[in-house]
Design an enzyme around this catalytic site. Structure first.
Site, short mmCIF file in Angstrom:
data_model
loop_
_atom_site.label_atom_id
_atom_site.label_comp_id
_atom_site.label_asym_id
_atom_site.label_seq_id
_atom_site.Cartn_x
_atom_site.Cartn_y
_atom_site.Cartn_z
N VAL A 1 1.46 5.86 4.30
CA VAL A 1 0.54 6.52 3.38
C VAL A 1 -0.77 6.83 4.13
O VAL A 1 -1.42 7.84 3.87
CB VAL A 1 0.28 5.66 2.11
CG1 VAL A 1 -0.45 4.35 2.45
CG2 VAL A 1 -0.50 6.45 1.08
N GLY A 2 -1.13 5.97 5.10
CA GLY A 2 -2.31 6.24 5.91
C GLY A 2 -2.05 7.38 6.85
O GLY A 2 -0.94 7.55 7.37
N ASP B 1 -3.67 -8.14 8.01
CA ASP B 1 -2.35 -7.58 8.28
C ASP B 1 -2.46 -6.42 9.27
O ASP B 1 -1.45 -5.87 9.70
CB ASP B 1 -1.67 -7.09 6.99
CG ASP B 1 -0.22 -6.65 7.20
OD1 ASP B 1 0.17 -5.59 6.67
OD2 ASP B 1 0.50 -7.35 7.94
N HIS C 1 1.22 -6.33 10.74
CA HIS C 1 1.30 -5.09 9.97
C HIS C 1 2.64 -4.96 9.24
O HIS C 1 3.41 -4.02 9.49
CB HIS C 1 1.04 -3.85 10.85
CG HIS C 1 0.60 -2.66 10.04
ND1 HIS C 1 -0.04 -1.58 10.58
CD2 HIS C 1 0.72 -2.38 8.72
CE1 HIS C 1 -0.31 -0.68 9.63
NE2 HIS C 1 0.15 -1.15 8.50
#
Lengths: 342, 342
Positions: free
Chosen positions: B81-82, B283, B307
């Site tokens: 989404v980033g 994260d 992550h």
């Protein structure tokens, strides 16, 4: 003058309160000041003549102890909500009240139970270890993939205060179904507590899944997350055995924040190593502490915590103050505010 | 015939779909099959002549890459989404659509963010280590006591989809106050999403704390839990610096599941080792992977995960399928369903 035996150092405010009462001549205070639990012979010796005992899980209150204490004993006050270490029938038969510390530890214990579930489901210990040991390497799309909470079926074994608080927390995680088993007559009020409502984008209201009372075997078969929050009793002792683990999904996560005694640990080890279930998170074991050499501690898919369910400063202090409140009422001959019935 | 470059192995269903399209002659499929990201020279070389690029966070899309690809490039589709790794302005200027994968990863990422918060707050890594290394020893009343969530003030920095989903989850934990900062115009709808209603024992309804839009400095001063879920932009780059950490409570927990680039890691290390804040859960880091010898990894009060925010099988597959959907629309000259505007 009455004597009180306190078998562990409590929080500072609670110790200060107890000591000030003694200084005012209200009672004689005998406190165990060494680290670690009172050795059994010492406990038996110093319980003799006490009117009130303020104890923890490490102190087993049975006929032997009650006989050693003597007929002047009026109250046993435990700093815990669980009382499987107290022979309540034996106490009641001797006119000894039993007090515990419900409610004040519900939030912290439910928080810890959900922490355990999430850490186990999302592989936190393994993932964190990879960061430190150089295995956070070439990424691939399914690396470190854990279990989805969204759409899952959650099964609470024993819907008491803590189970309902766990259910309330998980309601915000978009779970699909919420099942519970057990015979708690207070379950309906707890069902309300576990049901949460959401405001949709259009302003309409929808609800989290309504908790469904389900036979245990069905709950075990259908749940993606099996969470044990029941008390340890003659009925629940070793209830999680080979047959029960065999009913669960091979993708299931098992979480126990209740008591180690409800789990057959050899059966759990077998279930975890043969793919009978996927993973487990335990805040309680048999015994406590668990030996560092225990086979369960060799497993990547088993996370064991050292019984920290109620471990926040505010919670422990509230528990201690409540236990002192129970003790004071008991030695004054009044009904203990948070009493346990046989 | 159009060429598609896929820079990583996706989930099996997504790869199967892409390969079947190629087998049917709809396009030529060029896929990177080695483990690890495409080396930059290889990416530049094989992007040349592509109509569509299906990429991940490891692939930086800038003017250099777009020039190397050529004017036939129609779409850049990222499995995330980033999109801070994509120069959206440069793409738009060249008529290249950019697609991302919102919504399908919201639940998993919010779950992981809350897992991180709870694990950090309740000292799970340290506690679990004690069980294995023999330090689960004589218990005392304050041993392993962590932070209370109950009654706490939670501050969400950047109330987007993920921030609102985190807030919704924490609403079940009996928090006291919910603050949020940021300039997201969609915040009102998200405020609804983050507000949860409960049924009281008497049947009446009460609400979780209504999210309060708060200036950042005030949020940092008042929050017990500071949770960063904002995008990485020019405005948010290194926003968590020495001055910002200095505003926080010494008892505060800082959680970042957004992007490593919003944190000055040296300032964070200093804050954690001087008692400026109590603990942190990350994260995301700079870089990823973080070198195993990084100072943050020596701290007991810092939990770093590799992550894994979106790391569940269902989520990763949904992300991949959405990215393929974006790619297909783009190379067909249609509007990408999940498009990012400059």
């Amino acid at each position: 003058m009455q004597r009180i035996l306190v078998t562990r150092q409590l929080t500072e405010p609670a110790m200060a309160l107890l000591r000030s009462g003694a200084a005012e001549g209200k009672y004689i205070l005998d406190e165990w000041a060494s680290s670690g639990p009172m050795p059994r012979p010492e406990l038996l010796r110093r319980a003799a003549g006490a009117s009130g005992l303020l104890i923890t899980l490490s102190d087993k209150i049975n006929g032997e102890l009650l006989d050693a204490a003597g007929p002047q004993l009026k109250v046993v006050s435990t700093v815990s909500v669980g009382y499987d270490h107290v022979g309540v029938h034996e106490c009641t038969a001797r006119g000894v009240q039993v007090g515990n510390t419900p409610d004040v530890l519900t939030d912290a214990t439910a928080d810890l139970t959900v922490s355990l579930l999430l850490s186990t489901a999302r592989l936190l210990p393994t993932a964190a270890a990879c960061v430190k040991n150089g295995r956070w390497g070439p990424w691939h799309i399914t690396w470190m993939c854990g279990a989805d909470i969204s759409g899952s079926t959650v099964g609470i074994v024993g819907l008491g205060r803590i189970g309902a608080a766990v259910a309330r927390r998980l309601a915000g995680f978009n779970i699909g179904k919420l099942l519970y088993s057990g015979r708690n007559p207070a379950a309906q009020a707890l069902v309300n507590h576990a049901t949460v409502r959401f405001v949709n984008d259009d302003g309409s209201i929808s609800s989290s899944p309504i908790p469904q009372h389900t036979p245990l075997e069905q709950l075990l078969r259908e749940s993606d997350f099996v969470i044990a929050t029941c008390a340890l009793t003659d009925d629940t002792k070793l209830m999680f055995n080979k047959e029960r683990f065999a009913l669960m999904k091979p993708t299931a996560t098992f979480v126990n924040s209740a008591r180690g005694g409800i789990v057959d640990q050899d059966a759990l080890y077998e279930a975890l190593t043969t793919g009978r279930i996927a993973r487990a998170g335990l805040d309680v074991t048999s015994p406590e502490p668990l030996s560092p050499q225990h086979p369960l501690l060799t497993l990547d898919n088993c996370l064991v915590l050292p019984h920290i369910g109620s471990a926040t400063f505010n919670t422990r202090n509230a528990m201690c103050m409540r236990a002192v409140q129970n003790l004071y009422a008991g030695i004054a001959g009044q009904a203990v505010p948070f009493g346990v019935q046989a």
